[in-house]
Design an enzyme around this catalytic site. Structure first.
Site, PDB file in Angstrom:
ATOM      1  N   ASP A   2      -0.672 -10.550  -8.565  1.00  0.00           N
ATOM      2  CA  ASP A   2      -2.077 -10.170  -8.448  1.00  0.00           C
ATOM      3  C   ASP A   2      -2.395  -8.916  -9.260  1.00  0.00           C
ATOM      4  OD1 ASP A   2      -0.439  -8.793  -6.716  1.00  0.00           O
ATOM      5  OD2 ASP A   2      -1.935  -8.603  -5.146  1.00  0.00           O
ATOM      6  N   ARG A   7      -4.915  -6.549 -14.077  1.00  0.00           N
ATOM      7  CA  ARG A   7      -4.853  -5.802 -15.340  1.00  0.00           C
ATOM      8  C   ARG A   7      -5.289  -6.672 -16.508  1.00  0.00           C
ATOM      9  NH1 ARG A   7      -0.402  -4.074 -12.604  1.00  0.00           N
ATOM     10  NH2 ARG A   7       1.006  -5.495 -13.664  1.00  0.00           N
ATOM     11  N   ASP A  20      -1.929  -2.745  -3.154  1.00  0.00           N
ATOM     12  CA  ASP A  20      -0.885  -3.695  -3.559  1.00  0.00           C
ATOM     13  C   ASP A  20       0.497  -3.085  -3.371  1.00  0.00           C
ATOM     14  OD1 ASP A  20       0.067  -6.163  -4.797  1.00  0.00           O
ATOM     15  OD2 ASP A  20       0.564  -4.891  -6.514  1.00  0.00           O
ATOM     16  N   HIS A  21       0.653  -1.835  -3.781  1.00  0.00           N
ATOM     17  CA  HIS A  21       1.957  -1.180  -3.656  1.00  0.00           C
ATOM     18  C   HIS A  21       2.309  -0.955  -2.185  1.00  0.00           C
ATOM     19  CE1 HIS A  21       5.368   0.807  -5.413  1.00  0.00           C
ATOM     20  NE2 HIS A  21       5.207   1.810  -4.579  1.00  0.00           N
ATOM     21  N   ASP A  24       3.505  -4.268  -0.917  1.00  0.00           N
ATOM     22  CA  ASP A  24       4.848  -4.511  -1.448  1.00  0.00           C
ATOM     23  C   ASP A  24       5.886  -3.691  -0.692  1.00  0.00           C
ATOM     24  OD1 ASP A  24       3.757  -6.220  -3.315  1.00  0.00           O
ATOM     25  OD2 ASP A  24       3.843  -4.775  -4.970  1.00  0.00           O
TER      26      ASP A  24
END
Length: 107
Positions: A2, A7, A20-21, A24
């Site tokens: 994603d 990007r 997102d991080h 994760d």
């Protein structure tokens, strides 16, 4: 994927990268907990699996910060690790998690 897609399409943002991080990081912490439970590891072996997973995530995060981009090698945890984890969990579900604790010819 994603983040790469964001990007590529020009829709990435700092908040999106942080979210997102964070996801994760959560997943990379939960997967070792699940795998050690499924495999029947306990004590030092479970701690080693969980600690190494956290260490790998941390070092990759620091590398990404230093280089300004995420570089995954030819063999990486996303492309090879996730299918391997899926095979482990599916085979444990079908056969039972005793396959990881039963003595075998190799161990």
């Amino acid at each position: 994927m994603d983040g790469k897609q964001a990007r590529k399409t020009g829709t990435s943002s700092a908040l999106g990268m942080l979210f997102d991080h964070g996801c994760d990081g959560f997943v990379s912490g939960m997967i070792p907990l699940i795998l050690t439970e499924v495999a029947g590891f306990n004590g030092p072996s479970a701690l080693a699996v969980q600690g190494l997973s956290g260490l790998f995530f941390l070092t990759k995060t620091l590398e990404q910060k230093a280089e300004g981009r995420l570089v995954l090698g030819f063999v990486n945890p996303v492309d090879e690790g996730l299918p391997l984890i899926s095979v482990i969990l599916i085979s444990s579900g079908i056969i039972g998690n005793q396959i990881w604790t039963t003595p075998s010819f190799f161990f």
